[in-house]
Motif scaffolding. Structure first.
Motif, PDB file in Angstrom:
ATOM      1  N   VAL A   1       0.966 -28.000 -25.953  1.00 39.63           N
ATOM      2  CA  VAL A   1       1.291 -27.414 -24.573  1.00 39.63           C
ATOM      3  C   VAL A   1      -0.465 -26.991 -24.256  1.00 39.63           C
ATOM      4  O   VAL A   1      -0.340 -26.894 -22.787  1.00 39.63           O
ATOM      5  N   GLU A   2      -0.877 -26.004 -24.952  1.00 40.12           N
ATOM      6  CA  GLU A   2      -1.498 -25.564 -24.294  1.00 40.12           C
ATOM      7  C   GLU A   2      -2.954 -26.698 -23.957  1.00 40.12           C
ATOM      8  O   GLU A   2      -3.628 -26.211 -23.505  1.00 40.12           O
ATOM      9  N   ALA A   3      -3.046 -27.768 -25.042  1.00 38.12           N
ATOM     10  CA  ALA A   3      -4.576 -28.434 -24.395  1.00 38.12           C
ATOM     11  C   ALA A   3      -3.788 -29.196 -23.464  1.00 38.12           C
ATOM     12  O   ALA A   3      -4.723 -29.146 -22.822  1.00 38.12           O
ATOM     13  N   LEU A   4      -2.752 -29.636 -23.021  1.00 37.06           N
ATOM     14  CA  LEU A   4      -2.193 -30.265 -21.604  1.00 37.06           C
ATOM     15  C   LEU A   4      -2.407 -29.793 -20.356  1.00 37.06           C
ATOM     16  O   LEU A   4      -3.181 -29.288 -19.764  1.00 37.06           O
ATOM     17  N   CYS A   5      -2.129 -27.627 -21.039  1.00 33.86           N
ATOM     18  CA  CYS A   5      -2.031 -27.307 -19.887  1.00 33.86           C
ATOM     19  C   CYS A   5      -3.488 -27.064 -19.530  1.00 33.86           C
ATOM     20  O   CYS A   5      -4.147 -27.194 -18.308  1.00 33.86           O
ATOM     21  N   SER A   6      -4.552 -26.847 -20.579  1.00 31.90           N
ATOM     22  CA  SER A   6      -5.601 -26.237 -20.115  1.00 31.90           C
ATOM     23  C   SER A   6      -7.126 -27.155 -19.797  1.00 31.90           C
ATOM     24  O   SER A   6      -7.962 -27.152 -18.851  1.00 31.90           O
ATOM     25  N   ARG A   7      -6.102 -28.758 -19.775  1.00 31.71           N
ATOM     26  CA  ARG A   7      -7.047 -30.161 -19.720  1.00 31.71           C
ATOM     27  C   ARG A   7      -6.846 -30.077 -18.274  1.00 31.71           C
ATOM     28  O   ARG A   7      -7.561 -30.650 -17.463  1.00 31.71           O
ATOM     29  N   ALA A   8      -5.508 -29.859 -17.708  1.00 26.11           N
ATOM     30  CA  ALA A   8      -4.969 -30.544 -16.771  1.00 26.11           C
ATOM     31  C   ALA A   8      -5.265 -28.505 -15.371  1.00 26.11           C
ATOM     32  O   ALA A   8      -5.196 -28.280 -14.274  1.00 26.11           O
ATOM     33  N   GLY A   9      -5.785 -27.928 -16.313  1.00 31.63           N
ATOM     34  CA  GLY A   9      -6.027 -26.286 -15.395  1.00 31.63           C
ATOM     35  C   GLY A   9      -5.003 -25.727 -15.103  1.00 31.63           C
ATOM     36  O   GLY A   9      -4.980 -25.000 -13.641  1.00 31.63           O
ATOM     37  N   ILE A  10      -3.380 -25.454 -15.364  1.00 32.39           N
ATOM     38  CA  ILE A  10      -2.019 -25.168 -15.123  1.00 32.39           C
ATOM     39  C   ILE A  10      -1.823 -23.993 -16.497  1.00 32.39           C
ATOM     40  O   ILE A  10      -2.459 -23.864 -17.508  1.00 32.39           O
ATOM     41  N   SER A  11      -1.080 -23.464 -15.433  1.00 31.30           N
ATOM     42  CA  SER A  11      -0.374 -22.256 -16.613  1.00 31.30           C
ATOM     43  C   SER A  11       0.662 -22.837 -17.385  1.00 31.30           C
ATOM     44  O   SER A  11       1.475 -23.500 -16.789  1.00 31.30           O
ATOM     45  N   ARG A  12       1.158 -22.241 -18.364  1.00 32.39           N
ATOM     46  CA  ARG A  12       1.898 -22.742 -19.501  1.00 32.39           C
ATOM     47  C   ARG A  12       3.269 -22.804 -18.446  1.00 32.39           C
ATOM     48  O   ARG A  12       4.262 -23.518 -18.419  1.00 32.39           O
ATOM     49  N   PRO A  13       3.931 -21.330 -17.425  1.00 36.56           N
ATOM     50  CA  PRO A  13       5.033 -21.481 -17.368  1.00 36.56           C
ATOM     51  C   PRO A  13       4.852 -22.833 -16.390  1.00 36.56           C
ATOM     52  O   PRO A  13       6.136 -22.835 -16.166  1.00 36.56           O
ATOM     53  N   LEU A  14       3.839 -22.907 -15.430  1.00 34.05           N
ATOM     54  CA  LEU A  14       3.954 -23.717 -14.170  1.00 34.05           C
ATOM     55  C   LEU A  14       4.712 -25.176 -15.150  1.00 34.05           C
ATOM     56  O   LEU A  14       5.427 -25.608 -14.060  1.00 34.05           O
ATOM     57  N   TYR A  15       3.928 -25.622 -16.255  1.00 37.29           N
ATOM     58  CA  TYR A  15       4.500 -25.802 -17.103  1.00 37.29           C
ATOM     59  C   TYR A  15       5.792 -26.865 -17.791  1.00 37.29           C
ATOM     60  O   TYR A  15       6.097 -27.955 -17.380  1.00 37.29           O
ATOM     61  N   SER A  16       6.659 -25.513 -17.676  1.00 40.28           N
ATOM     62  CA  SER A  16       7.400 -25.336 -18.063  1.00 40.28           C
ATOM     63  C   SER A  16       8.197 -26.120 -17.422  1.00 40.28           C
ATOM     64  O   SER A  16       9.735 -26.573 -17.118  1.00 40.28           O
ATOM     65  N   ARG A  17       8.260 -24.870 -16.077  1.00 40.48           N
ATOM     66  CA  ARG A  17       8.988 -25.896 -14.911  1.00 40.48           C
ATOM     67  C   ARG A  17       8.809 -26.866 -14.384  1.00 40.48           C
ATOM     68  O   ARG A  17      10.317 -27.897 -13.483  1.00 40.48           O
TER      69      ARG A  17
END
Length: 135
Positions: free
Chosen positions: A60-76
């Motif tokens: 999740v961290e790798a995808l969030c850093s590649r996409a430039g989004i936060s982890r809570p946003l990814y969870s939502r």
């Protein structure tokens, strides 16, 4: 087909230069009713994103850093929350290697409904242009 109604709040605020102005504020996304079909689509999209991430063996961290989004946003996004922005969705799809799917989403050349509507608006009869004042 029913469209979701947007809820507005009216607030009276007092400012020194403008006594009693009305401010319109948009209701939160929790107050706007989404059709169940749209909510199911968002939830399916979220689970599809999660499966695609796991297939690519990305954390999740790798995808969030590649996409430039936060982890809570990814969870939502994965839960299918309706308030997720289109730009965050586009960045996650790009980070997963799906390219830019918004390019062809409503392409005018592939918009069958729009093309049919244009065809219905064609005039039945076409007349030559009027001749301007004859001398």
């Amino acid at each position: 087909m029913r469209c979701p109604q947007l809820a507005f709040r009216f607030e009276f605020i007092t400012l020194s230069a403008f006594p009693e102005r009305i401010r319109f504020t948009m209701a939160s996304s929790a107050e706007v009713r989404f059709p169940p079909r749209v909510l199911r689509s968002l939830q399916k999209f979220g689970s599809d994103v999660e499966i695609a991430r796991k297939k690519r063996r990305l954390t999740v961290e790798a995808l969030c850093s590649r996409a430039g989004i936060s982890r809570p946003l990814y969870s939502r996004m994965v839960r299918g929350a309706p308030g997720t922005s289109a730009s965050a969705i586009a960045m996650v799809l790009f980070a997963l290697g799906c390219g830019t799917p918004f390019d062809d989403l409503l392409d005018v050349a592939k918009d069958d409904t729009g093309l049919l509507l244009d065809q219905e608006r064609l005039p039945v009869r076409v007349r030559p242009p009027r001749k301007s004042g004859a001398l």
